[in-house]
Enzyme design. Structure first.
Site, PDB file in Angstrom:
ATOM      1  N   ARG A 119      10.424   1.838 -12.311  1.00  0.00           N
ATOM      2  CA  ARG A 119       9.642   0.856 -12.796  1.00  0.00           C
ATOM      3  C   ARG A 119       9.428  -0.381 -11.716  1.00  0.00           C
ATOM      4  NH1 ARG A 119      12.827   1.469 -17.368  1.00  0.00           N
ATOM      5  NH2 ARG A 119      11.752   2.771 -19.148  1.00  0.00           N
ATOM      6  N   LYS A 141      -2.995  -4.309  -3.027  1.00  0.00           N
ATOM      7  CA  LYS A 141      -3.720  -3.222  -3.771  1.00  0.00           C
ATOM      8  C   LYS A 141      -2.732  -2.151  -3.369  1.00  0.00           C
ATOM      9  CE  LYS A 141      -8.628  -4.545  -4.002  1.00  0.00           C
ATOM     10  NZ  LYS A 141     -10.008  -3.972  -3.472  1.00  0.00           N
ATOM     11  N   GLU A 183     -13.220  -4.401  10.552  1.00  0.00           N
ATOM     12  CA  GLU A 183     -13.134  -5.353   9.516  1.00  0.00           C
ATOM     13  C   GLU A 183     -12.826  -6.559  10.108  1.00  0.00           C
ATOM     14  OE1 GLU A 183     -13.090  -4.293   6.482  1.00  0.00           O
ATOM     15  OE2 GLU A 183     -12.783  -2.154   6.722  1.00  0.00           O
ATOM     16  N   LYS A 219      -8.503 -13.013   5.304  1.00  0.00           N
ATOM     17  CA  LYS A 219      -8.627 -12.209   4.158  1.00  0.00           C
ATOM     18  C   LYS A 219      -7.604 -12.702   3.163  1.00  0.00           C
ATOM     19  CE  LYS A 219      -7.896  -7.971   1.988  1.00  0.00           C
ATOM     20  NZ  LYS A 219      -7.875  -6.552   1.854  1.00  0.00           N
ATOM     21  N   GLU A 229      -9.235  -9.507  -7.974  1.00  0.00           N
ATOM     22  CA  GLU A 229     -10.522  -9.111  -7.656  1.00  0.00           C
ATOM     23  C   GLU A 229     -11.598  -9.479  -8.854  1.00  0.00           C
ATOM     24  OE1 GLU A 229     -11.318  -5.253  -6.092  1.00  0.00           O
ATOM     25  OE2 GLU A 229     -12.560  -6.175  -4.390  1.00  0.00           O
ATOM     26  N   ARG A 233     -13.639 -12.249  -4.472  1.00  0.00           N
ATOM     27  CA  ARG A 233     -12.918 -11.421  -3.320  1.00  0.00           C
ATOM     28  C   ARG A 233     -14.136 -10.306  -2.878  1.00  0.00           C
ATOM     29  NH1 ARG A 233      -6.950  -8.927  -4.405  1.00  0.00           N
ATOM     30  NH2 ARG A 233      -6.992  -7.355  -2.671  1.00  0.00           N
ATOM     31  N   ASN A 237     -16.798  -7.299   0.629  1.00  0.00           N
ATOM     32  CA  ASN A 237     -17.434  -6.030   0.573  1.00  0.00           C
ATOM     33  C   ASN A 237     -18.753  -5.949   1.633  1.00  0.00           C
ATOM     34  OD1 ASN A 237     -15.951  -5.040  -1.468  1.00  0.00           O
ATOM     35  ND2 ASN A 237     -17.270  -5.457  -2.915  1.00  0.00           N
ATOM     36  N   HIS A 240     -20.170  -2.939   3.049  1.00  0.00           N
ATOM     37  CA  HIS A 240     -19.264  -1.674   2.487  1.00  0.00           C
ATOM     38  C   HIS A 240     -20.003  -0.960   1.447  1.00  0.00           C
ATOM     39  CE1 HIS A 240     -15.933  -3.258   4.712  1.00  0.00           C
ATOM     40  NE2 HIS A 240     -15.147  -2.248   4.029  1.00  0.00           N
ATOM     41  N   HIS A 244     -19.676   2.598   2.550  1.00  0.00           N
ATOM     42  CA  HIS A 244     -18.874   3.536   1.723  1.00  0.00           C
ATOM     43  C   HIS A 244     -19.842   4.682   1.456  1.00  0.00           C
ATOM     44  CE1 HIS A 244     -15.718   0.778  -0.224  1.00  0.00           C
ATOM     45  NE2 HIS A 244     -15.224   1.513   0.462  1.00  0.00           N
ATOM     46  N   HIS A 260     -13.567   5.054   8.414  1.00  0.00           N
ATOM     47  CA  HIS A 260     -14.011   4.207   7.626  1.00  0.00           C
ATOM     48  C   HIS A 260     -14.758   2.821   8.484  1.00  0.00           C
ATOM     49  CE1 HIS A 260     -14.001   1.292   4.353  1.00  0.00           C
ATOM     50  NE2 HIS A 260     -13.371   0.342   5.006  1.00  0.00           N
TER      51      HIS A 260
HETATM   52  N1  LIG Z   1      -4.657  -1.659   0.207  1.00  0.00           N
HETATM   53  C1  LIG Z   1      -5.684  -2.114   0.772  1.00  0.00           C
HETATM   54  O1  LIG Z   1      -6.170  -3.152   0.564  1.00  0.00           O
HETATM   55  C2  LIG Z   1      -6.589  -1.378   1.876  1.00  0.00           C
HETATM   56  C3  LIG Z   1      -7.475  -1.904   2.671  1.00  0.00           C
HETATM   57  C4  LIG Z   1      -8.203  -1.143   3.514  1.00  0.00           C
HETATM   58  C5  LIG Z   1      -7.632   0.179   3.513  1.00  0.00           C
HETATM   59  N2  LIG Z   1      -6.846   0.872   2.818  1.00  0.00           N
HETATM   60  C6  LIG Z   1      -6.551   2.225   2.798  1.00  0.00           C
HETATM   61  O2  LIG Z   1      -6.074   2.620   4.294  1.00  0.00           O
HETATM   62  C7  LIG Z   1      -6.195   3.874   4.516  1.00  0.00           C
HETATM   63  C8  LIG Z   1      -6.623   4.130   5.970  1.00  0.00           C
HETATM   64  O3  LIG Z   1      -5.806   3.117   6.781  1.00  0.00           O
HETATM   65  P1  LIG Z   1      -5.811   3.754   8.170  1.00  0.00           P
HETATM   66  O4  LIG Z   1      -7.044   3.502   8.968  1.00  0.00           O
HETATM   67  O5  LIG Z   1      -4.401   2.983   8.680  1.00  0.00           O
HETATM   68  O6  LIG Z   1      -5.339   5.414   7.861  1.00  0.00           O
HETATM   69  P2  LIG Z   1      -4.140   6.202   8.255  1.00  0.00           P
HETATM   70  O7  LIG Z   1      -2.800   5.660   7.633  1.00  0.00           O
HETATM   71  O8  LIG Z   1      -4.614   7.593   8.064  1.00  0.00           O
HETATM   72  O9  LIG Z   1      -3.792   6.142   9.984  1.00  0.00           O
HETATM   73  C9  LIG Z   1      -4.705   6.627  10.870  1.00  0.00           C
HETATM   74  C10 LIG Z   1      -3.823   7.568  11.882  1.00  0.00           C
HETATM   75  O10 LIG Z   1      -3.445   6.944  12.656  1.00  0.00           O
HETATM   76  C11 LIG Z   1      -1.918   7.362  12.620  1.00  0.00           C
HETATM   77  N3  LIG Z   1      -1.139   6.476  13.268  1.00  0.00           N
HETATM   78  C12 LIG Z   1      -0.534   5.449  12.318  1.00  0.00           C
HETATM   79  N4  LIG Z   1       0.025   4.450  13.250  1.00  0.00           N
HETATM   80  C13 LIG Z   1       0.002   4.836  14.486  1.00  0.00           C
HETATM   81  C14 LIG Z   1       0.444   4.536  15.730  1.00  0.00           C
HETATM   82  N5  LIG Z   1       0.891   3.116  15.959  1.00  0.00           N
HETATM   83  N6  LIG Z   1       0.120   4.904  16.956  1.00  0.00           N
HETATM   84  C15 LIG Z   1      -0.568   6.326  16.864  1.00  0.00           C
HETATM   85  N7  LIG Z   1      -1.047   7.076  15.720  1.00  0.00           N
HETATM   86  C16 LIG Z   1      -0.833   6.184  14.342  1.00  0.00           C
HETATM   87  C17 LIG Z   1      -1.422   7.732  11.257  1.00  0.00           C
HETATM   88  O11 LIG Z   1      -0.802   8.866  11.444  1.00  0.00           O
HETATM   89  C18 LIG Z   1      -2.953   8.579  11.023  1.00  0.00           C
HETATM   90  O12 LIG Z   1      -3.176   9.943  11.603  1.00  0.00           O
HETATM   91  C19 LIG Z   1      -7.013   4.223   3.329  1.00  0.00           C
HETATM   92  O13 LIG Z   1      -6.415   5.332   2.589  1.00  0.00           O
HETATM   93  C20 LIG Z   1      -7.674   3.067   2.562  1.00  0.00           C
HETATM   94  O14 LIG Z   1      -8.073   3.425   1.366  1.00  0.00           O
HETATM   95  C21 LIG Z   1      -6.078  -0.004   1.951  1.00  0.00           C
HETATM   96 ZN   LIG Z   2     -13.360  -1.620   4.676  1.00  0.00          ZN
END
Ligand SMILES: NC(=O)c1ccc[n+]([C@@H]2O[C@H](COP(=O)([O-])OP(=O)(O)OC[C@H]3O[C@@H](n4cnc5c(N)ncnc54)[C@H](O)[C@@H]3O)[C@@H](O)[C@H]2O)c1
Ligand SMILES: [Zn+2]
Length: 363
Positions: A119, A141, A183, A219, A229, A233, A237, A240, A244, A260
């Site tokens: 939990r 999120k 971003e 942000k 949201e 918020r 977008n 996006h 998207h 992305h």
């Molecule tokens: N919670 C939120 O508000 C929010 C906002 C934006 C995106 N997201 C989510 O985040 C995800 C995308 O995040 P991301 O772009 O970080 O992707 P990711 O976590 O897949 O990382 C991208 C790549 O970089 C590698 N990596 C990470 N740190 C590294 C480092 N320091 N050196 C070398 N390689 C490294 C990872 O292993 C991966 O291969 C999506 O799932 C998206 O939905 C969430």
């Molecule tokens: Zn985004």
């Protein structure tokens, strides 16, 4: 001590090269001092970031490590079950702490696993990609994907704290850096004209830490006013709605593979054009945004682009309130965004045509 601390809705976000002093303080002197610690990594954060963290936070020598495979395709319930099982078999209890060390996938999924395990146990996020540092680190999120639906299952829960250590980015590929940078550009365009001018005139490498701080501030201030949201918020977008759709189209095998931020960069050009058409954005500002984005981000030849498929994807985006209306966040000025602007299919096609013409002019 070089550290910047922002207070998010319910938790601190520490940024800078000395952030781990703060993590040491938290693990050694707060109510967490007797908690068992678990660290979630993927193979990349294990290789590049974990050794750095271990050197700086001695208590982690006794932590249990949980490793999952990197990639969005692993942000799912099966991998999440593995995380729960690992926590359980390694003896995690309600007082345990999970430290999520990695990009947005690790942060979203690790946070989700922690927020639901027994939990809800305490978790801390240490984002290691630029996208995770400036975007996923703020807003609470959490979630996982369901089949090909992104973030279909999840919840809002805040971490106990976030630690942003910009030096982790030194091992990130240039492509991943730029994806996160999209971003940063978005934050400036929707909220801060002066910041946009700084970005436009600076070399990103020089000012990166300052940009991370400013973006997290922007942000954070938006999320604080609308934590669940409900409305405001949505300014986040910008770029996006089209972004998207382009991202989904590329995942469907649309011919180009896009990250992305690369898709959002295209979306921002199209939506800046819609802003000029529908929201009073001055033509000279549209030109300024377009030329900056096209020279900074990879331009994609969208000749093969199926506009109708993209529009179909936009209609199915859960961010659009109703199936037949396509909702946009548009700019009336640089630094000022308006939500809930409905654009027609013809206008959207016009914006895609604009991108094509402009990208072909440059590329
Ligand atoms: N919670 C939120 O508000 C929010 C906002 C934006 C995106 N997201 C989510 O985040 C995800 C995308 O995040 P991301 O772009 O970080 O992707 P990711 O976590 O897949 O990382 C991208 C790549 O970089 C590698 N990596 C990470 N740190 C590294 C480092 N320091 N050196 C070398 N390689 C490294 C990872 O292993 C991966 O291969 C999506 O799932 C998206 O939905 C969430
Ligand atoms: Zn985004």
């Amino acid at each position: 001590m070089k550290i910047r601390t922002l207070s998010a809705a319910g938790y601190p976000i520490h940024i800078g090269k000395d952030v781990f002093r703060e993590l040491n303080r938290m693990l050694n002197y707060s109510e967490l001092k007797r908690s068992a610690i678990f660290v979630l990594v993927d193979e990349n954060s294990l290789k590049h970031c974990y050794p750095v963290l271990l050197r700086q936070v001695k208590r982690l020598k006794e932590a249990e490590l949980i490793e999952v495979e990197s990639g969005e395709e692993n942000k799912n319930i099966d991998v999440c079950t593995n995380i729960w099982s690992a926590l359980s078999s390694l003896g995690a209890d309600r007082h345990s702490v999970l430290i999520n060390l990695g990009g947005g996938v690790i942060g979203d999924m690790g946070g989700f696993a922690a927020a639901t395990f027994k939990r809800g146990i305490t978790f801390v996020n240490i984002p290691t990609t630029l996208l995770a540092q400036v975007d996923a680190s703020v807003g609470g999120k959490l979630g996982i994907d369901l089949d090909n639906l992104k973030n279909e299952v999840g919840l809002f829960t805040d971490p106990a704290a976030v630690f942003i250590y910009p030096e982790f980015l030194s091992t990130l590929s240039q492509r991943q850096m730029l994806s996160g940078f999209a971003e940063i550009v978005k934050h400036a365009l929707i909220a801060d004209r002066k910041y946009w001018q700084e970005i436009r005139d600076a070399s990103p490498d020089e000012s990166l830490e300052a940009f991370i701080i400013r973006s997290v501030e922007i942000k954070n201030s938006i999320v604080k006013k609308d934590p669940k949201e409900k409305g405001l918020r949505k300014v986040l977008n910008f770029g996006h709605t089209i972004g998207h759709a382009i991202e989904s189209w590329s995942l469907e095998g649309g011919g180009v593979q896009l990250l992305h931020g690369e898709a959002v960069a295209i979306g921002m050009v199209c939506e800046a054009w819609l802003s000029a058409k529908r929201c009073g954005l001055h033509k000279s500002l549209l030109n300024e945004i377009t030329s900056y984005i096209l020279r900074t981000f990879k331009t994609v030849r969208l000749d093969k682009f199926d506009d109708l498929r993209l529009i179909e994807l936009m209609k199915h985006d859960k961010k659009n309130n109703s199936r037949d209306k396509i909702n946009f966040t548009l700019l009336s000025e640089i630094g000022s965004a308006e939500t809930d602007r409905i654009c027609s299919v013809e206008e959207i096609k016009g914006s895609l045509r604009y991108y094509r013409e402009q990208a072909n002019l440059i590329g």
